[in-house]
Design a protein around this motif. Structure first.
Motif, short mmCIF file in Angstrom:
data_model
loop_
_atom_site.label_atom_id
_atom_site.label_comp_id
_atom_site.label_asym_id
_atom_site.label_seq_id
_atom_site.Cartn_x
_atom_site.Cartn_y
_atom_site.Cartn_z
N PRO A 1 -105.97 -20.03 56.15
CA PRO A 1 -106.49 -18.89 56.91
C PRO A 1 -105.45 -17.78 57.05
O PRO A 1 -104.27 -18.00 56.77
CB PRO A 1 -106.81 -19.51 58.27
N VAL A 2 -105.89 -16.60 57.49
CA VAL A 2 -104.98 -15.49 57.75
C VAL A 2 -105.36 -14.84 59.08
O VAL A 2 -106.47 -15.00 59.57
CB VAL A 2 -105.04 -14.42 56.64
N GLY A 3 -104.41 -14.09 59.62
CA GLY A 3 -104.69 -13.27 60.79
C GLY A 3 -104.17 -13.83 62.10
O GLY A 3 -104.29 -15.02 62.38
N LYS A 4 -103.56 -12.94 62.89
CA LYS A 4 -103.11 -13.27 64.24
C LYS A 4 -103.59 -12.25 65.27
O LYS A 4 -103.45 -12.45 66.46
CB LYS A 4 -101.58 -13.34 64.28
N GLU A 5 -104.15 -11.14 64.78
CA GLU A 5 -104.53 -10.05 65.66
C GLU A 5 -105.64 -10.41 66.63
O GLU A 5 -105.66 -9.94 67.76
CB GLU A 5 -104.98 -8.85 64.80
N MET A 6 -106.58 -11.27 66.21
CA MET A 6 -107.77 -11.52 67.01
C MET A 6 -107.75 -12.84 67.76
O MET A 6 -108.78 -13.33 68.23
CB MET A 6 -109.01 -11.47 66.10
N LEU A 7 -106.59 -13.44 67.91
CA LEU A 7 -106.51 -14.72 68.61
C LEU A 7 -106.80 -14.55 70.10
O LEU A 7 -106.46 -13.54 70.70
CB LEU A 7 -105.14 -15.34 68.42
N LEU A 8 -107.41 -15.58 70.68
CA LEU A 8 -107.71 -15.57 72.11
C LEU A 8 -106.47 -15.92 72.92
O LEU A 8 -105.64 -16.72 72.47
CB LEU A 8 -108.79 -16.60 72.43
N THR B 1 -95.82 -21.15 67.60
CA THR B 1 -95.33 -21.54 66.29
C THR B 1 -96.34 -22.40 65.54
O THR B 1 -96.05 -22.86 64.44
CB THR B 1 -94.01 -22.34 66.44
N ASP B 2 -97.52 -22.61 66.12
CA ASP B 2 -98.50 -23.50 65.52
C ASP B 2 -99.71 -22.76 64.99
O ASP B 2 -100.81 -23.30 64.94
CB ASP B 2 -98.95 -24.55 66.55
#
Length: 414
Positions: free
Chosen positions: A246-253, A119-120
């Motif tokens: 920022p944007v995007g969640k697809e490339m998170l580690l 959620t962060d």
């Protein structure tokens, strides 16, 4: 069309494979016609093991796409039920012209298994209507003497705002001025090349890796430069810059420090992977992240045209020398290295060379694969892994789909 001689070719160790292909066009010449040419539907044909690479390249040249392959000795799989709808949106970091084409909107359309329960994740802290105004702190060249094009590493000051981010996210840049219609330029999205703590490890900066877009106008033959990329590549230190995201969640580690991370990049697609590697290995990052001590394996396969175009070369090779048990670095230098057939060495050829090992790694639940850069590398990489999967009696396409559902296959191409 594919030659009928394929079916009668002599197989290597009696191994023949069935290729399932869609989208073949009649011939390269038909691309120049000014009316529609119907492409083929779904076809199957036999390929001997020793000609798989050649045929995959020929299929690509004819505009086809391999959707599956299997050993001839195995029965054809039963097709799954056809769903009523299918999400076919591909994430892209290209210039957004409308809201439906931005990386932000595409990211939200995908299931993000990897980030469930989180959620962060900061998203859209600053929007185009109210961007954060940062300041360029530095603008350094990344292409060495003799290289091709202009690529810059830019660092922006974020003090005075609340712009924070995670590795793998992107920010938007709004170039100054107006377009041909007198309207303000639309923002462009760029993958962040720094960790969440920034290059200075003070949580007050964000960095980008930007290549100046340059191409020839198809009609006037004049040289055309990208609006935002040219603006950034020639930005003077001290200049203000409008930032969104920022944007995007697809490339998170993944949070797992024991994970295995496969990174496949072309050109400036190295940006998010630089952020990953710095978070994994830089001493200052370790001090700021005592709960995250990377003990897994990070493998970067990096495609570039010439040696002077190896972005961040000195830093990457220093990490490889210092952490040989945890970081592996493989280059595909297209204009200097040859593939097994004597042609240029592209990233898909390197993946093909190591496909069996990569396939084995992908069987492990702790492995995540990331791809960032030119969209053209996707089909070649899929084809290479299809061969490795077929050797084990598996099909790459459904396996890849399952990896995506598990949140372990991440793609950001343009």
């Amino acid at each position: 069309m594919i030659s009928s001689s394929i079916a009668s070719a002599t197989s290597y160790n009696n191994r023949m494979f069935i290729f399932e292909v869609v989208g073949l066009r009649q011939s390269p010449a038909t691309d120049n016609f000014n009316y529609a040419i119907r492409q083929s539907g779904r076809i199957w044909f036999q390929v001997p093991y020793q000609r798989m690479n050649q045929e995959m390249q020929r299929i690509q040249r004819l505009g086809g796409r391999i959707v599956s392959m299997r050993p001839l000795s195995e029965p054809a799989p039963v097709p799954p039920p056809v769903a009523k709808t299918e999400n076919k949106v591909r994430q892209t970091s290209s210039t957004p012209a409308k809201a439906t084409k931005t990386k932000e909107s595409v990211s939200r359309s995908k299931p993000m298994t990897q980030t469930k329960g989180k959620t962060d994740i900061p998203v859209n802290l600053y929007r185009p209507t109210a961007p954060f105004v940062g300041r360029c702190m530095s603008n350094e060249p990344l292409v060495q003497s003799g290289g091709i094009g202009i690529v810059q590493h830019l660092k922006f000051d974020l003090r005075g705002g609340n712009l924070h981010y995670l590795e793998g996210q992107s920010i938007g840049i709004i170039p100054p001025g107006a377009d041909a219609n007198g309207k303000p330029h639309k923002l462009r999205l760029y993958s962040i090349a720094s960790t969440r703590h920034g290059d200075d490890l003070d949580d007050q900066t964000v960095s980008l890796c930007v290549r100046e877009l340059e191409y020839e106008h198809p009609e006037t033959k004049e040289k055309v430069y990208g609006v935002c990329s040219s603006y950034l590549c020639h930005l003077e230190p001290g200049a203000e810059v409008k930032i969104t995201g920022p944007v995007g969640k697809e490339m998170l580690l993944p949070d797992d420090p024991d994970a295995k991370i496969i990174m496949m990049a072309t050109g400036t697609g190295i940006a998010p992977f630089r952020a990953y590697l710095w978070r994994m290995f830089k001493p200052g990052e370790k001090a700021l992240n005592p709960d995250y001590e990377f003990k897994g394996l990070a493998w970067l396969i990096f495609g570039i045209p010439t040696s002077p175009n190896i972005l961040y070369q000195e830093e990457l090779e220093a990490l490889q020398a210092e952490f040989p048990d945890h970081f592996r670095l493989t280059y595909a230098i297209s204009r200097e290295q040859k593939n097994t057939e004597g042609g240029r060495m592209y990233i898909q050829h390197r993946v093909a060379e190591h496909a069996d090992e990569l396939w084995a790694m992908l069987q492990e639940p702790k492995t995540h694969a990331y791809m960032c850069g030119l969209r053209g590398m996707e089909d070649g990489i899929d084809a290479a892994l299809s061969v490795a999967a077929a050797k084990q009696g598996a099909e790459w396409a459904p396996y890849q789909k399952n990896l995506k559902k598990q949140g372990r296959w991440h793609v950001e191409t343009y």
